[in-house]
Design an enzyme around this catalytic site. Structure first.
Site, PDB file in Angstrom:
ATOM      1  N   TYR A 269       0.850  -1.210   0.000  1.00  0.00           N
ATOM      2  CA  TYR A 269       0.000   0.000   0.000  1.00  0.00           C
ATOM      3  C   TYR A 269       0.871   1.239   0.000  1.00  0.00           C
ATOM      4  O   TYR A 269       1.843   1.311   0.762  1.00  0.00           O
ATOM      5  CB  TYR A 269      -0.924   0.023   1.228  1.00  0.00           C
ATOM      6  CG  TYR A 269      -2.363  -0.159   0.818  1.00  0.00           C
ATOM      7  CD1 TYR A 269      -2.994   0.815   0.045  1.00  0.00           C
ATOM      8  CD2 TYR A 269      -3.081  -1.295   1.162  1.00  0.00           C
ATOM      9  CE1 TYR A 269      -4.309   0.654  -0.365  1.00  0.00           C
ATOM     10  CE2 TYR A 269      -4.393  -1.462   0.758  1.00  0.00           C
ATOM     11  CZ  TYR A 269      -5.004  -0.476  -0.012  1.00  0.00           C
ATOM     12  OH  TYR A 269      -6.287  -0.639  -0.421  1.00  0.00           O
TER      13      TYR A 269
ATOM     14  N   GLU B 137      -0.482   4.867  -0.469  1.00  0.00           N
ATOM     15  CA  GLU B 137      -1.235   6.115  -0.667  1.00  0.00           C
ATOM     16  C   GLU B 137      -0.320   7.321  -0.515  1.00  0.00           C
ATOM     17  O   GLU B 137       0.501   7.383   0.401  1.00  0.00           O
ATOM     18  CB  GLU B 137      -2.392   6.190   0.339  1.00  0.00           C
ATOM     19  CG  GLU B 137      -3.526   5.263  -0.048  1.00  0.00           C
ATOM     20  CD  GLU B 137      -4.650   5.219   0.956  1.00  0.00           C
ATOM     21  OE1 GLU B 137      -4.657   6.023   1.895  1.00  0.00           O
ATOM     22  OE2 GLU B 137      -5.530   4.356   0.792  1.00  0.00           O
TER      23      GLU B 137
ATOM     24  N   ASP C 286      -7.273  13.256 -24.905  1.00  0.00           N
ATOM     25  CA  ASP C 286      -7.276  11.856 -24.467  1.00  0.00           C
ATOM     26  C   ASP C 286      -6.588  11.066 -25.573  1.00  0.00           C
ATOM     27  O   ASP C 286      -7.178  10.796 -26.611  1.00  0.00           O
ATOM     28  CB  ASP C 286      -8.729  11.403 -24.265  1.00  0.00           C
ATOM     29  CG  ASP C 286      -8.818   9.956 -23.804  1.00  0.00           C
ATOM     30  OD1 ASP C 286      -7.823   9.216 -23.964  1.00  0.00           O
ATOM     31  OD2 ASP C 286      -9.894   9.559 -23.316  1.00  0.00           O
TER      32      ASP C 286
ATOM     33  N   THR D 293      -4.456   5.784 -21.574  1.00  0.00           N
ATOM     34  CA  THR D 293      -4.255   4.453 -21.014  1.00  0.00           C
ATOM     35  C   THR D 293      -2.852   4.017 -21.420  1.00  0.00           C
ATOM     36  O   THR D 293      -2.221   4.638 -22.282  1.00  0.00           O
ATOM     37  CB  THR D 293      -5.279   3.437 -21.564  1.00  0.00           C
ATOM     38  OG1 THR D 293      -5.298   3.541 -22.989  1.00  0.00           O
ATOM     39  CG2 THR D 293      -6.661   3.688 -21.014  1.00  0.00           C
TER      40      THR D 293
ATOM     41  N   LYS E 161      -2.814   0.244 -24.811  1.00  0.00           N
ATOM     42  CA  LYS E 161      -3.253   0.121 -26.219  1.00  0.00           C
ATOM     43  C   LYS E 161      -2.013   0.133 -27.114  1.00  0.00           C
ATOM     44  O   LYS E 161      -1.173  -0.754 -26.954  1.00  0.00           O
ATOM     45  CB  LYS E 161      -4.254   1.235 -26.536  1.00  0.00           C
ATOM     46  CG  LYS E 161      -5.537   1.138 -25.679  1.00  0.00           C
ATOM     47  CD  LYS E 161      -6.590   2.133 -26.129  1.00  0.00           C
ATOM     48  CE  LYS E 161      -7.901   1.960 -25.383  1.00  0.00           C
ATOM     49  NZ  LYS E 161      -7.916   2.639 -24.078  1.00  0.00           N
TER      50      LYS E 161
ATOM     51  N   ARG F  67      -2.469  -2.838 -18.118  1.00  0.00           N
ATOM     52  CA  ARG F  67      -3.720  -2.081 -17.959  1.00  0.00           C
ATOM     53  C   ARG F  67      -3.488  -0.988 -16.939  1.00  0.00           C
ATOM     54  O   ARG F  67      -3.228  -1.274 -15.770  1.00  0.00           O
ATOM     55  CB  ARG F  67      -4.844  -2.990 -17.427  1.00  0.00           C
ATOM     56  CG  ARG F  67      -5.106  -4.258 -18.186  1.00  0.00           C
ATOM     57  CD  ARG F  67      -5.583  -4.020 -19.551  1.00  0.00           C
ATOM     58  NE  ARG F  67      -6.907  -3.462 -19.602  1.00  0.00           N
ATOM     59  CZ  ARG F  67      -7.818  -3.853 -20.500  1.00  0.00           C
ATOM     60  NH1 ARG F  67      -7.559  -4.822 -21.353  1.00  0.00           N
ATOM     61  NH2 ARG F  67      -8.984  -3.276 -20.529  1.00  0.00           N
TER      62      ARG F  67
HETATM   63  N1  DSN Z   1     -13.033   0.685 -24.635  1.00  0.00           N
HETATM   64  C1  DSN Z   1     -11.796   1.152 -25.212  1.00  0.00           C
HETATM   65  C2  DSN Z   1     -11.728   0.906 -26.665  1.00  0.00           C
HETATM   66  O1  DSN Z   1     -11.954  -0.228 -27.037  1.00  0.00           O
HETATM   67  O2  DSN Z   1     -11.443   1.794 -27.468  1.00  0.00           O
HETATM   68  C3  DSN Z   1     -11.529   2.552 -24.894  1.00  0.00           C
HETATM   69  O3  DSN Z   1     -11.564   2.719 -23.508  1.00  0.00           O
END
Ligand code: DSN
Length: 416
Positions: free
Chosen positions: A51, A53, A197, A223, A226, A232
């Site tokens: 932990y 924080e 984003d 994120t 991707k 993740r």
């Molecule tokens: N759900 C994701 C996507 O597939 O583009 C984006 O968060």
């Protein structure tokens, strides 16, 4: 995984079968990828037991000697790759990252302006089913009906009319490069903060094959799993003046303790992203998307915007007389995994829309090049033309299995 095998054979079996699925099918979901074994090892490490924080050097629990080092490495690497003033690597994923930005700058009922979900925007950009649409006042810009592209004059007039506190640039299904300079000018004119984003294209920015939003945006969310090919997770980058507000909004504003195992894996992925091999991967992602797009266009498929400039393709199947869901199901049976998707001005419902969405990141990570992408285009067409024929699906699935043997996915090499 010998301990897991002994202690929980059911979960073990699911993971084994998922490994096989990821190995022997062609994964075209635009938001997915394959992480390296090094990223996987960091994700599965003892850092999950801790932990923490707070932030580096200022935590609410003791025992942070190594966690602080890990988090600082992740921050330093992100700053080096993207050139941002400030980086927060703690958001659990993209949706909490966007929520943190809203908490940092908005009061309930304040206006935000983003791309409409059915036109390629994201749930967290104000969709009415999301907290972003329930607690704030969302306005949306749409794509141009003729070109399928953003019309910046329309975005500008909407922004001037609704005066959003935050203007959002970003998408989950748009195959063109955004004009960040134009977004900046619109945000300045209407007095908004500009949030980019970049979840979908962060890996392309890191790989230096896509313009960077960093010089233009006040805040950037992404994120990490991707095109960036990490675990993740998510990051928020911002100009120095917003650092305090962003950090406070992540913790304690929307989250508790950071997921240190994920932070470590983000650091590993960022180290990988700062290599020539990654830059070559990013360039190949673009070439592969174009090769698949060109093949499908030559076979009469209607790509929204007429093509692609990134990793992503959105196809309107209306002229093929098949719905997105039916096509996606048939393709999955044949070993081609993608998702159905609304297309701009869709007349069908989101659960069975008119389109399918594809991306080239995961297949590029396993080594596919233009020739394999052209073959994928032929397979997609064959399955869609014969979507009720399970024999065709089985034949394509067998051919795909054979091809995949020569292209082991990262982390799954042992399966060949
Ligand atoms: N759900 C994701 C996507 O597939 O583009 C984006 O968060």
């Amino acid at each position: 995984m010998k301990h897991l095998k002994e202690q929980d054979p059911e979960i073990y079996a699911c993971i084994q079968q998922e490994e096989l699925r990821q190995h022997e099918k062609i994964r075209l979901i635009a938001s997915e990828n394959y992480v390296s074994t090094a990223v996987m090892e960091a994700t599965g490490s003892v850092l999950t037991n801790k932990y923490s924080e707070g932030y580096v050097g200022k935590r609410y629990y003791e025992g942070q000697q190594l966690v602080d080092r890990v988090e600082q490495l992740a921050i330093d690497r992100a700053k080096a790759i993207f050139g941002a003033d400030h980086v927060n690597v703690q958001p659990y994923s993209g949706s909490p990252a966007n929520l943190s930005v809203f908490l940092a700058f908005l009061n309930p009922g304040d206006t935000i302006l983003g791309m409409a979900l059915p036109h390629g925007g994201h749930l967290t950009h104000g969709a009415k089913v999301s907290i972003s649409g329930k607690y704030f006042r969302p306005e949306f810009y749409s794509l141009d009906k003729e070109s399928g592209r953003l019309n910046y004059d329309t975005v500008r007039s909407q922004a001037l009319a609704c005066k959003p506190k935050i203007l959002i640039a970003g998408y989950s299904a748009y195959s063109r490069i955004l004009d960040f300079e134009r977004f900046r000018a619109i945000a300045d004119e209407c007095g908004a903060l500009l949030l980019v984003d970049m979840a979908h294209f962060a890996g392309l920015v890191a790989g230096k094959v896509h313009p960077s939003p960093v010089p233009y945006a006040d805040v950037i969310t992404t994120t990490t799993h991707k095109t960036l090919r990490g675990p993740r997770g998510a990051m928020i980058m911002c100009k120095a003046e917003h650092a305090g507000a962003i950090d406070k909004a992540v913790f304690p504003g929307t989250q508790g303790g950071p997921h240190n195992h994920t932070t470590a894996a983000i650091a590993v992925a960022l180290k990988e992203a700062d290599t020539e091999a990654f830059r070559q991967y990013a360039a190949q992602v673009l070439r592969n998307a174009k090769a698949l797009a060109d093949t499908l266009i030559s076979r009469g498929y209607n790509l929204v915007t007429g093509g692609t400039e990134n990793h992503l393709m959105l196809i309107d199947l209306t002229n093929k007389g098949i719905s997105g869901k039916t096509a996606a199901r048939a393709l999955d049976e044949a070993g081609l995994v993608l998702n159905c998707n609304t297309v701009p001005f869709d007349t069908r419902k989101p659960f069975d829309p008119s389109g399918i969405r594809m991306g080239s990141a995961a297949v590029t990570s396993r080594g596919f090049k233009e020739a394999q992408m052209e073959q994928i285009g032929v397979w997609i067409d064959t399955v869609i033309q014969n979507h009720t024929d399970t024999g065709v699906q089985a034949k394509v699935a067998a051919e795909i299995k054979e091809l995949c043997k020569s292209y082991p996915a990262p982390g799954l090499e042992y399966l060949v």
